[in-house]
Structure formats: C-alpha cells, structure tokens
Design a protein around this motif. Structure first.
Motif, short mmCIF file in Angstrom:
data_model
loop_
_atom_site.label_atom_id
_atom_site.label_comp_id
_atom_site.label_asym_id
_atom_site.label_seq_id
_atom_site.Cartn_x
_atom_site.Cartn_y
_atom_site.Cartn_z
N VAL A 127 13.39 -55.21 -51.08
CA VAL A 127 13.94 -54.89 -49.76
C VAL A 127 13.90 -53.39 -49.53
CG1 VAL A 127 15.98 -54.98 -48.30
CG2 VAL A 127 15.38 -56.96 -49.70
N ALA A 128 14.41 -52.62 -50.49
CA ALA A 128 14.39 -51.16 -50.36
C ALA A 128 12.96 -50.65 -50.27
CB ALA A 128 15.11 -50.52 -51.55
N ARG A 183 16.37 -46.40 -37.01
CA ARG A 183 17.16 -47.63 -37.07
C ARG A 183 18.29 -47.52 -38.09
NH1 ARG A 183 12.68 -52.36 -37.42
NH2 ARG A 183 11.39 -50.60 -38.16
N SER A 184 19.42 -48.12 -37.76
CA SER A 184 20.57 -48.15 -38.66
C SER A 184 20.35 -49.21 -39.74
CB SER A 184 21.84 -48.49 -37.88
OG SER A 184 21.77 -49.82 -37.37
N LEU A 185 21.22 -49.21 -40.74
CA LEU A 185 21.14 -50.24 -41.78
C LEU A 185 21.25 -51.62 -41.18
CD1 LEU A 185 23.17 -48.92 -44.85
CD2 LEU A 185 20.72 -49.40 -44.73
N GLU A 186 22.13 -51.78 -40.20
CA GLU A 186 22.32 -53.09 -39.57
C GLU A 186 21.04 -53.54 -38.86
OE1 GLU A 186 24.43 -50.57 -39.43
OE2 GLU A 186 25.99 -51.47 -40.71
N GLU A 187 20.36 -52.60 -38.21
CA GLU A 187 19.11 -52.95 -37.53
C GLU A 187 18.01 -53.27 -38.52
OE1 GLU A 187 19.46 -50.40 -33.39
OE2 GLU A 187 19.12 -49.31 -35.27
N TRP A 188 17.95 -52.52 -39.63
CA TRP A 188 16.97 -52.86 -40.67
C TRP A 188 17.26 -54.23 -41.26
CZ3 TRP A 188 12.44 -50.89 -41.30
CH2 TRP A 188 12.19 -49.55 -40.98
N HIS A 206 15.83 -59.81 -42.14
CA HIS A 206 16.57 -61.05 -42.39
C HIS A 206 17.41 -60.97 -43.68
CE1 HIS A 206 14.11 -62.65 -39.17
NE2 HIS A 206 13.01 -62.28 -39.83
N THR A 207 18.14 -59.90 -43.78
CA THR A 207 19.04 -59.72 -44.92
C THR A 207 20.32 -59.07 -44.40
OG1 THR A 207 19.20 -58.83 -47.16
CG2 THR A 207 18.07 -57.47 -45.54
#
Length: 260
Positions: free
Chosen positions: A152-153, A168-173, A178-179
């Motif tokens: 993922v990273a 993009r924020s962490l939430e958007e990433w 899909h995580t």
C-alpha cells in the motif's frame, strides 16, 4: 527514532529507575535533556546531560547512565555512519537555547532531526552551527528514495514520485486504494520510521532540488511539487538549512528525480 521524555522501558533494555547499565547500540545516538540532569559514563569519563549539554555516542561505544530525579531525556537515534562527529569516540555537544528549541519544534512537528544535527555534530564539544548542506541533502534524498516493503505504501509512494504536487490527504488516498487511512499511516511508519506527511515533504524537497539544479524558477518549482512559494522556502530552511536560491546556486546543473 526520536524519544522525548520516555517512560521506563522493557527489562531487556537494561533500564532501571537509576538509569542504564553498560550497553552499546548498533546505531549512533544523540542524547540531551529537556529537564533535569543525568550523567553518561564512557570509558570511566563522566559526561553530564542537561538542557545545555548533550552527548554524541557512536555505534558500538559502551556507555552507562545515571539519572537524577526529574530527568527528562531527549534521544535521537541515527543510522550508523550517516552523520560524522569527527571521532569514533563519544563527544560532548553544546546545546544552546536556540538549538534546543529547534530540536523540540522539529520533533513535535514530525520533521527530520538528523538534518538539524548534521551541522552541530561536525564539531564535537561546542559548535552550534546549522545543518551542513551536503549532509542535510543526503539525508533528505535517503528518505525520499526509501524503498517500501508494504504494498500500500509502495503504491502511494510510486504515484507521488510521478506527481509530487498531488495533495491528496490520507483519507483520500485510502478511498482511492480501497483501504483505511490508519493502514496507510501504519505502513509509512513501519517503512520510514516517520509519518506520511514527513515522507511526502522529504520527497518534495528532494524533487525541488533537482528542478532547481536544472535552472527552473523557484515559483515554478514550488508549483511543481505542490507547495506555495513561501511553503517551499520554509521547507528548504527547515530540512536543508538553506533557501531555495542558495540551494540552486550550489546545486549541480544536471540530475535525476528521486529514484523509486
């Protein structure tokens, strides 16, 4: 790894209420105090730790510590050989109020403490200079080029290396992959030892150095890496101890972006 006023560690660490038994590390270590006093003993020599005095302990150097009541340690671990204090032996470091405040500010902001220490450790026993340009840049490049084990990273990093202006924020990433944001946050911490935001800033600074070396105007560089003009200046001063103009003046005229 940085520790500010940690609580007691595991028994395997040799930590007791009085201090540390003789031990050594595989990594270099910078020690000082945010409050109180302690004494670190190396080869029978006592080195005081307090808000104005620190100690550089290279990898493999056996040392012990005695803590006084009220002692609050500040510890930063550095990969062996990344910084050079001019000696393979432990060396005292003068900690001015300005340096102490900068260390604390960068630590709590999640910045790169190694770049702050790079210049200071070039002169054991007293110099209180800013980061040395080459050492600071080398540390930024090492972080920006870090290879990620977590898939993922690794995916997030690959996309940001292609488009460092992606804000993009962490939430958007997380939504795009899909995580969860917590999964990405943990993955970056495992693979870099720091936060997603810290790694992205290092990537942006590293990429900007390459663009500056190609003669790209500072304003255009800032836009290319997703920062405002003032944001780029602040990032360079914080991570490299120099302005983008200073970096461009001393940068090679060729180069490649950070490798994946």
């Amino acid at each position: 790894m940085t520790s500010v006023d940690p609580g007691p560690g595991d028994e395997d660490d040799g930590f007791g209420s009085w201090g540390h038994a003789p031990h050594s590390h595989r990594f270099d270590q910078f020690l000082t105090a945010t409050a109180g006093t302690a004494v670190v003993v190396v080869d029978g020599v006592e080195h005081p730790l307090n808000v104005a005095a620190g100690l550089w302990v290279p990898a493999g150097v056996v040392h012990s510590a005695r803590f006084e009541p009220g002692f609050a340690p500040f510890v930063h671990d550095v990969e062996a050989g990344v910084l050079a204090a001019g000696s393979a032996a432990a060396a005292p470091v003068r900690v001015s109020a300005a340096l102490r405040n900068r260390l604390l500010r960068v630590a709590f902001d999640g910045g790169c403490l190694t770049t702050v220490l790079a210049g200071v450790l070039g002169a054991p026993g007293g110099a209180d200079a800013g980061p040395r340009g080459e050492d600071a840049l080398a540390e930024v490049l090492r972080l920006a080029r870090r290879r990620f084990e977590d898939p993922v990273a690794s995916e997030v990093a690959a996309r940001l290396r292609e488009n460092p202006d992606d804000d993009r924020s962490l939430e958007e990433w997380a939504a795009a992959l899909h995580t969860s944001s917590a999964t990405i946050r943990r993955a970056f911490h495992r693979d870099t030892g720091g936060s997603f935001s810290t790694w992205r800033t290092a990537l942006r600074v590293a990429t900007s150095v390459t663009l500056l070396g190609r003669g790209v105007p500072v304003g255009q560089v800032a836009r290319s890496v997703g920062l405002s003009h003032n944001g780029l200046i602040a990032a360079h001063r914080r991570w490299l101890g120099r302005s983008p103009s200073d970096v461009r003046a001393g940068a090679p005229r060729t180069g490649a972006p950070p490798a994946p």
